[in-house]
Design a protein around this motif. Sequence first.
Motif, PDB file in Angstrom:
ATOM      1  N   ARG A  63       0.826  -1.207   0.000  1.00  0.00           N
ATOM      2  CA  ARG A  63       0.000   0.000   0.000  1.00  0.00           C
ATOM      3  C   ARG A  63       0.863   1.260   0.000  1.00  0.00           C
ATOM      4  O   ARG A  63       0.600   2.214  -0.729  1.00  0.00           O
ATOM      5  N   VAL A  64       1.921   1.265   0.804  1.00  0.00           N
ATOM      6  CA  VAL A  64       2.812   2.426   0.875  1.00  0.00           C
ATOM      7  C   VAL A  64       3.565   2.596  -0.438  1.00  0.00           C
ATOM      8  O   VAL A  64       3.729   3.717  -0.937  1.00  0.00           O
ATOM      9  N   ASP A  66       2.556   1.748  -3.370  1.00  0.00           N
ATOM     10  CA  ASP A  66       1.608   2.306  -4.347  1.00  0.00           C
ATOM     11  C   ASP A  66       1.392   3.798  -4.132  1.00  0.00           C
ATOM     12  O   ASP A  66       1.328   4.576  -5.080  1.00  0.00           O
ATOM     13  N   GLU A  67       1.295   4.209  -2.848  1.00  0.00           N
ATOM     14  CA  GLU A  67       1.128   5.629  -2.533  1.00  0.00           C
ATOM     15  C   GLU A  67       2.304   6.447  -3.044  1.00  0.00           C
ATOM     16  O   GLU A  67       2.127   7.496  -3.665  1.00  0.00           O
ATOM     17  N   LEU A  68       3.513   5.975  -2.766  1.00  0.00           N
ATOM     18  CA  LEU A  68       4.703   6.714  -3.182  1.00  0.00           C
ATOM     19  C   LEU A  68       4.878   6.693  -4.696  1.00  0.00           C
ATOM     20  O   LEU A  68       5.311   7.683  -5.286  1.00  0.00           O
ATOM     21  N   ALA A  69       4.535   5.585  -5.321  1.00  0.00           N
ATOM     22  CA  ALA A  69       4.649   5.498  -6.777  1.00  0.00           C
ATOM     23  C   ALA A  69       3.664   6.451  -7.451  1.00  0.00           C
ATOM     24  O   ALA A  69       3.958   7.008  -8.510  1.00  0.00           O
ATOM     25  N   ALA A  70       2.502   6.665  -6.827  1.00  0.00           N
ATOM     26  CA  ALA A  70       1.508   7.578  -7.393  1.00  0.00           C
ATOM     27  C   ALA A  70       1.996   9.024  -7.358  1.00  0.00           C
ATOM     28  O   ALA A  70       1.612   9.835  -8.185  1.00  0.00           O
ATOM     29  N   ARG A  71       2.862   9.345  -6.410  1.00  0.00           N
ATOM     30  CA  ARG A  71       3.399  10.706  -6.303  1.00  0.00           C
ATOM     31  C   ARG A  71       4.529  10.954  -7.291  1.00  0.00           C
ATOM     32  O   ARG A  71       4.967  12.072  -7.472  1.00  0.00           O
ATOM     33  N   GLY A  72       5.053   9.919  -7.871  1.00  0.00           N
ATOM     34  CA  GLY A  72       6.157  10.040  -8.819  1.00  0.00           C
ATOM     35  C   GLY A  72       6.944   8.750  -8.824  1.00  0.00           C
ATOM     36  O   GLY A  72       7.064   8.089  -7.799  1.00  0.00           O
ATOM     37  N   GLY A  73       7.485   8.374  -9.959  1.00  0.00           N
ATOM     38  CA  GLY A  73       8.140   7.086 -10.091  1.00  0.00           C
ATOM     39  C   GLY A  73       9.571   7.019  -9.593  1.00  0.00           C
ATOM     40  O   GLY A  73      10.177   5.967  -9.622  1.00  0.00           O
ATOM     41  N   GLN A  74      10.116   8.113  -9.130  1.00  0.00           N
ATOM     42  CA  GLN A  74      11.527   8.147  -8.743  1.00  0.00           C
ATOM     43  C   GLN A  74      11.717   8.044  -7.225  1.00  0.00           C
ATOM     44  O   GLN A  74      12.447   8.834  -6.634  1.00  0.00           O
ATOM     45  N   VAL A  75      11.094   7.080  -6.605  1.00  0.00           N
ATOM     46  CA  VAL A  75      11.156   6.947  -5.145  1.00  0.00           C
ATOM     47  C   VAL A  75      12.591   6.726  -4.676  1.00  0.00           C
ATOM     48  O   VAL A  75      13.081   7.421  -3.789  1.00  0.00           O
ATOM     49  N   GLY A  76      13.280   5.755  -5.273  1.00  0.00           N
ATOM     50  CA  GLY A  76      14.652   5.451  -4.869  1.00  0.00           C
ATOM     51  C   GLY A  76      15.587   6.623  -5.066  1.00  0.00           C
ATOM     52  O   GLY A  76      16.437   6.917  -4.221  1.00  0.00           O
ATOM     53  N   ARG A  77      15.457   7.324  -6.181  1.00  0.00           N
ATOM     54  CA  ARG A  77      16.297   8.482  -6.478  1.00  0.00           C
ATOM     55  C   ARG A  77      16.062   9.592  -5.453  1.00  0.00           C
ATOM     56  O   ARG A  77      16.991  10.229  -4.978  1.00  0.00           O
ATOM     57  N   HIS A  78      14.799   9.813  -5.103  1.00  0.00           N
ATOM     58  CA  HIS A  78      14.474  10.854  -4.134  1.00  0.00           C
ATOM     59  C   HIS A  78      15.032  10.506  -2.745  1.00  0.00           C
ATOM     60  O   HIS A  78      15.582  11.371  -2.059  1.00  0.00           O
ATOM     61  N   LEU A  79      14.919   9.245  -2.364  1.00  0.00           N
ATOM     62  CA  LEU A  79      15.464   8.816  -1.067  1.00  0.00           C
ATOM     63  C   LEU A  79      16.979   8.953  -1.044  1.00  0.00           C
ATOM     64  O   LEU A  79      17.571   9.351  -0.033  1.00  0.00           O
ATOM     65  N   THR A  80      17.625   8.646  -2.161  1.00  0.00           N
ATOM     66  CA  THR A  80      19.080   8.796  -2.258  1.00  0.00           C
ATOM     67  C   THR A  80      19.469  10.260  -2.111  1.00  0.00           C
ATOM     68  O   THR A  80      20.440  10.588  -1.410  1.00  0.00           O
ATOM     69  N   ASP A  81      18.721  11.152  -2.732  1.00  0.00           N
ATOM     70  CA  ASP A  81      19.006  12.590  -2.625  1.00  0.00           C
ATOM     71  C   ASP A  81      18.858  13.082  -1.193  1.00  0.00           C
ATOM     72  O   ASP A  81      19.674  13.878  -0.718  1.00  0.00           O
ATOM     73  N   VAL A  82      17.830  12.602  -0.506  1.00  0.00           N
ATOM     74  CA  VAL A  82      17.619  12.998   0.892  1.00  0.00           C
ATOM     75  C   VAL A  82      18.809  12.568   1.745  1.00  0.00           C
ATOM     76  O   VAL A  82      19.331  13.350   2.548  1.00  0.00           O
ATOM     77  N   LEU A  83      19.255  11.328   1.564  1.00  0.00           N
ATOM     78  CA  LEU A  83      20.408  10.838   2.330  1.00  0.00           C
ATOM     79  C   LEU A  83      21.680  11.595   1.984  1.00  0.00           C
ATOM     80  O   LEU A  83      22.489  11.903   2.862  1.00  0.00           O
ATOM     81  N   ASP A  84      21.869  11.886   0.711  1.00  0.00           N
ATOM     82  CA  ASP A  84      23.067  12.597   0.276  1.00  0.00           C
ATOM     83  C   ASP A  84      23.126  13.991   0.902  1.00  0.00           C
ATOM     84  O   ASP A  84      24.182  14.423   1.385  1.00  0.00           O
ATOM     85  N   ASN A 109       5.509  -3.062  10.846  1.00  0.00           N
ATOM     86  CA  ASN A 109       4.677  -1.918  11.202  1.00  0.00           C
ATOM     87  C   ASN A 109       3.630  -1.592  10.132  1.00  0.00           C
ATOM     88  O   ASN A 109       2.911  -0.617  10.249  1.00  0.00           O
ATOM     89  N   GLY A 110       3.580  -2.393   9.079  1.00  0.00           N
ATOM     90  CA  GLY A 110       2.597  -2.169   8.036  1.00  0.00           C
ATOM     91  C   GLY A 110       2.921  -1.028   7.099  1.00  0.00           C
ATOM     92  O   GLY A 110       2.146  -0.711   6.211  1.00  0.00           O
ATOM     93  N   ARG A 111       4.072  -0.395   7.264  1.00  0.00           N
ATOM     94  CA  ARG A 111       4.455   0.746   6.435  1.00  0.00           C
ATOM     95  C   ARG A 111       5.806   0.511   5.747  1.00  0.00           C
ATOM     96  O   ARG A 111       5.869   0.387   4.557  1.00  0.00           O
ATOM     97  N   TYR A 112       6.881   0.474   6.535  1.00  0.00           N
ATOM     98  CA  TYR A 112       8.219   0.360   5.966  1.00  0.00           C
ATOM     99  C   TYR A 112       9.212  -0.173   6.996  1.00  0.00           C
ATOM    100  O   TYR A 112       8.946  -0.175   8.201  1.00  0.00           O
ATOM    101  N   ARG A 113      10.359  -0.600   6.496  1.00  0.00           N
ATOM    102  CA  ARG A 113      11.488  -1.024   7.330  1.00  0.00           C
ATOM    103  C   ARG A 113      12.755  -0.565   6.621  1.00  0.00           C
ATOM    104  O   ARG A 113      12.886  -0.735   5.408  1.00  0.00           O
ATOM    105  N   VAL A 114      13.695  -0.001   7.357  1.00  0.00           N
ATOM    106  CA  VAL A 114      14.939   0.506   6.786  1.00  0.00           C
ATOM    107  C   VAL A 114      16.098  -0.256   7.399  1.00  0.00           C
ATOM    108  O   VAL A 114      16.156  -0.455   8.612  1.00  0.00           O
ATOM    109  N   SER A 115      17.014  -0.712   6.546  1.00  0.00           N
ATOM    110  CA  SER A 115      18.243  -1.356   7.026  1.00  0.00           C
ATOM    111  C   SER A 115      19.404  -0.820   6.207  1.00  0.00           C
ATOM    112  O   SER A 115      19.218  -0.260   5.126  1.00  0.00           O
TER     113      SER A 115
END
Length: 151
Positions: A63-64, A66-84, A109-115
């Motif tokens: 579900r999450v 799908d939500e993020l993909a609906a906002r734009g297809g570059q989820v991984g790129r955006h997360l990389t930019d935030v970390l950078d 948690n039904g949303r996400y997990r980061v490692s």
Amino acid sequence: MRWLRRWEQVVEECERALLARIFRTDPVQLFDALRQECDEHAVVCSQSRVLVPNDYTVELAPRVHDELAARGGQVGRHLTDVLDRHAAERGYEWAGPLTVHVTLGEVPNGRYRVSSAALAHIPAGAAGPRRWDQEPGVAEPAVPAAWPSPS
């Protein structure tokens, strides 16, 4: 002390899961989780050098994702930019090239997990094949031209 830190992480995950189920969460919380993962695994090498992991995996509930993909297809790129940007603000140094992998998965948690993990950057072809009995850094002995052939 290790078990105490692990217990604290479990309690924090349960708290996040409860809040995520009660309130709809924004991607901002995902960004904060990435920043926290980066900060928690920072290793101080000297006064002017702090190394952080360079390989991050973000597991998203369908579900999450799908939500993020609906906002734009570059989820991984955006997360990389935030970390950078976060690393630049803190003066962190990456252990190698930064990558963020976004995957679908069943998360507690039904949303996400980061490692994260620190992966060394080894250029292709930097180390050639080596025999099992060869010492590191020792060249292969030359074979004489007149080597007797096995008969």
